[in-house]
Design a protein around this motif. Structure first.
Motif, PDB file in Angstrom:
ATOM      1  N   PRO A 155      41.144  60.241  14.783  1.00  0.00           N
ATOM      2  CA  PRO A 155      40.872  61.682  14.780  1.00  0.00           C
ATOM      3  C   PRO A 155      41.745  62.403  15.813  1.00  0.00           C
ATOM      4  CG  PRO A 155      39.055  60.488  15.799  1.00  0.00           C
ATOM      5  CD  PRO A 155      40.017  59.467  15.285  1.00  0.00           C
ATOM      6  N   THR A 207      42.605  66.387  17.477  1.00  0.00           N
ATOM      7  CA  THR A 207      42.361  67.819  17.615  1.00  0.00           C
ATOM      8  C   THR A 207      43.735  68.459  17.752  1.00  0.00           C
ATOM      9  OG1 THR A 207      40.242  67.446  18.695  1.00  0.00           O
ATOM     10  CG2 THR A 207      41.264  69.619  19.002  1.00  0.00           C
ATOM     11  N   SER A 253      41.137  62.521  19.634  1.00  0.00           N
ATOM     12  CA  SER A 253      39.796  62.960  20.022  1.00  0.00           C
ATOM     13  C   SER A 253      38.701  61.947  19.709  1.00  0.00           C
ATOM     14  CB  SER A 253      39.478  64.300  19.347  1.00  0.00           C
ATOM     15  OG  SER A 253      39.599  64.195  17.945  1.00  0.00           O
ATOM     16  N   GLY A 254      39.079  60.715  19.378  1.00  0.00           N
ATOM     17  CA  GLY A 254      38.072  59.710  19.100  1.00  0.00           C
ATOM     18  C   GLY A 254      38.702  58.355  18.875  1.00  0.00           C
ATOM     19  N   GLU A 255      37.860  57.388  18.623  1.00  0.00           N
ATOM     20  CA  GLU A 255      38.302  56.018  18.402  1.00  0.00           C
ATOM     21  C   GLU A 255      38.824  55.837  16.980  1.00  0.00           C
ATOM     22  OE1 GLU A 255      38.377  53.489  20.675  1.00  0.00           O
ATOM     23  OE2 GLU A 255      37.856  55.044  22.113  1.00  0.00           O
ATOM     24  N   GLN A 289      39.082  54.407  13.326  1.00  0.00           N
ATOM     25  CA  GLN A 289      38.058  53.912  12.413  1.00  0.00           C
ATOM     26  C   GLN A 289      38.732  53.418  11.139  1.00  0.00           C
ATOM     27  OE1 GLN A 289      35.312  57.056  11.523  1.00  0.00           O
ATOM     28  NE2 GLN A 289      35.317  57.789  13.629  1.00  0.00           N
TER      29      GLN A 289
END
Length: 116
Positions: A66, A68, A17-19, A21
């Motif tokens: 991340p 989900t 759900s995201g890049e 990090q």
């Protein structure tokens, strides 16, 4: 994304759900509360790489992605069957149709969305 614990089994299905990090910058939101992952109590022997750590001119810091979660279970309830695909790498493209079908069925995931 299918999540597999080596020598244990499949424990979850989710969507990135995201890049990615660096660990030091990652924030976890749980029950509406956001906290830096570096401030959370960690189990095991994980040691974050210091910020700015470079090897051969490349940033080698641990990355957090991340997810989900659609379904997840504790390791004690992991799914494993003879013939399932397994890999010791952190991530890989799962193409083994038998494993995709069985894990999707077990976790109640739509087969079409499981192919990604």
């Amino acid at each position: 994304m299918f999540t597999h614990i080596p020598k244990v089994g499949y424990v979850g299905v989710g969507t990135v759900s995201g890049e990615p990090q660096p660990f030091e910058d990652a924030v976890l939101t749980n029950d509406g509360r956001s906290r830096p992952m570096a401030d959370l109590p960690l189990k095991g022997t994980y040691r974050p790489t210091p910020a700015g750590a470079e090897v051969d001119g490349q940033d080698r810091r641990e990355r957090i992605v991340p997810v989900t979660w659609e379904q997840a279970v504790p390791r004690e309830r992991a799914l494993w069957r003879p013939g399932f695909f397994a890999n010791q790498n952190s991530a890989c493209k799962l193409r083994a149709r038998f494993t995709i079908d069985e894990v999707s069925r077990h976790f109640g995931i739509d087969q079409d969305s499981a192919d990604t």
